[in-house]
Design a protein around this motif. Structure first.
Motif, short mmCIF file in Angstrom:
data_model
loop_
_atom_site.label_atom_id
_atom_site.label_comp_id
_atom_site.label_asym_id
_atom_site.label_seq_id
_atom_site.Cartn_x
_atom_site.Cartn_y
_atom_site.Cartn_z
N GLN A 32 30.29 18.12 42.59
CA GLN A 32 29.57 19.35 42.91
C GLN A 32 28.59 19.23 44.09
O GLN A 32 27.74 18.36 44.13
N ASN B 35 31.46 25.69 43.32
CA ASN B 35 32.44 24.67 43.66
C ASN B 35 33.84 25.01 43.17
O ASN B 35 34.72 24.15 43.16
N ASN C 69 29.93 27.17 52.64
CA ASN C 69 30.49 26.57 51.44
C ASN C 69 31.95 26.18 51.70
O ASN C 69 32.75 27.02 52.14
N ASP D 184 22.72 21.58 49.91
CA ASP D 184 23.77 20.95 50.70
C ASP D 184 24.35 21.92 51.72
O ASP D 184 24.72 21.52 52.83
N GLY E 272 25.55 21.54 46.11
CA GLY E 272 24.53 22.49 45.69
C GLY E 272 24.03 23.34 46.85
O GLY E 272 24.45 23.18 48.00
#
Length: 373
Positions: free
Chosen positions: A320, A282, A135, A325, A322
């Motif tokens: 955003q 996010n 992330n 991703d 997810g």
């Protein structure tokens, strides 16, 4: 034959996630080797063929050993129930394949260590599915820590909870047995929190823990009155000491009503703190004890193109990323590692530490004693 051939074992939630990732990683990033979706495995054969068509694979098979032996397959993705991870990974490594494995590595820590040895002996590249590590918000949190934004680290506090086992009348499944699932919430959820804690703070040195099974039995779900025992833990909590002296407190529950994908943590430093909530993946919140006291407070950082590789997906903040991703970013890391002849992050080596920690928590929960790693 050009490109790297992908073989996928399993078509459930994570299997589809892998198919989407490898099917789109080149379009998103462009800086990875070409890939071919070669073979998909599931049972029975007609299901394998149907999903191969849906996911875009060249063919389907009901025999995973057929997939592993196929010379067109270079990367074997394993997204199956826990109990067959070791057998499949070892077979793939023996065949000279690279392995993309979902968590946990294996049922036991001994099996996980054997898998790492096999990968090292064969020179294969490996990666384990800790996609939360990829992330951009987590990468930025790590950069803030490394840059000294919150001073010297002193404490880590985290929890990872879901409610998929909260209902006491939910039917018994293989996830309730040590022979099929191994650990309970620690193997499903807790290892993700340990991966984040390790990335942000460092390796764990020792711990003391408690574990509990909330629902001792579950109904068979076939209309009978039979109930079967739950053999592994629903809740686990631990006090951690990291190798750098930082103190930590963590907990994990698969029986927490209302939690869907909660991974929350706080990293405390001498000059501030960082907080994160996976259900708002996010966003990152930063507190720094700087400036006038009357103006101090948390700052919310919304991820955007300035937090790589967010911009490869969306050109503006606020739109955003997810869960899927993150798997695309993970696939990119693996493909680039293979092309650059290096180990990916997290490889079997890094993932082994995460699993050593969760197994140590289980041992401490059973014995009541502090465990040294």
């Amino acid at each position: 034959m050009s490109g790297l051939g992908i073989g996928l074992i399993g078509t459930g939630f994570m299997g589809k996630c892998h198919a989407l990732a490898y099917g789109s990683v080149k379009a998103v990033f462009g800086d990875v080797p070409d890939t071919r979706l070669e073979v998909l495995c599931d049972v029975p054969q007609d299901k394998a063929e149907a999903f191969a068509n849906q996911f875009g694979f060249a063919r389907g098979t009901a025999d995973w050993k057929d997939l592993v032996a196929d010379p067109k397959v270079d990367i074997v993705c394993i997204t199956t129930p826990n109990k067959v991870h070791r057998e499949m990974a070892m077979a793939a490594l023996e065949a000279g394949k690279h392995v993309h494995l979902e968590i946990p590595m294996a049922l036991t820590i001994e099996d996980a260590r054997d898998m790492l040895k096999a990968a090292a002996n064969k020179g294969s590249k490996t990666i384990v599915g800790y996609n939360y590590l990829h992330n951009p918000a987590i990468a930025h949190a790590r950069k803030l820590i490394e840059d000294g934004a919150i001073g010297r680290l002193v404490h880590f506090r985290g929890a990872v909870d879901e409610d998929y086992q909260a209902d006491p009348e939910l039917a018994w499944t293989w996830r309730a047995t040590k022979a099929d699932a191994g650990l309970g919430t620690l193997g499903d959820l807790g290892c993700h929190l340990i991966s984040l804690a390790s990335a942000l703070v460092g390796p764990v040195e020792s711990l003391i823990a408690e574990t509990r099974t909330v629902h001792a039995t579950r109904p068979m779900g076939d209309g009978s009155d039979e109930r079967r025992p739950v053999e592994n833990e629903d809740i686990a909590s631990a006090l951690l000491t990291f190798a750098n002296g930082v103190h930590g407190v963590i907990s994990t529950s698969r029986s927490a009503w209302g939690r869907k994908s909660y991974i929350g943590f706080e990293v405390h430093g001498t000059e501030g703190m960082i907080t994160f909530d996976q259900e708002r993946m996010n966003e990152l919140r930063l507190y720094q004890n700087r400036g006038p006291l009357a103006e101090q407070g948390f700052k919310t950082i919304l991820t955007g193109p300035s937090h790589p590789p967010y911009g490869q997906f969306v050109p503006a903040a606020g739109h955003q990323l997810g869960f899927n991703d993150l798997k695309v970013i993970e696939a990119r890391e693996f493909l680039r590692a293979i092309a650059e002849d290096r180990q990916a992050v997290p490889s079997f080596a890094e993932a082994l530490h995460f699993e050593e920690v969760i197994h140590a928590i289980a041992v401490s929960g059973e014995t009541g004693r502090r465990v040294q790693l």
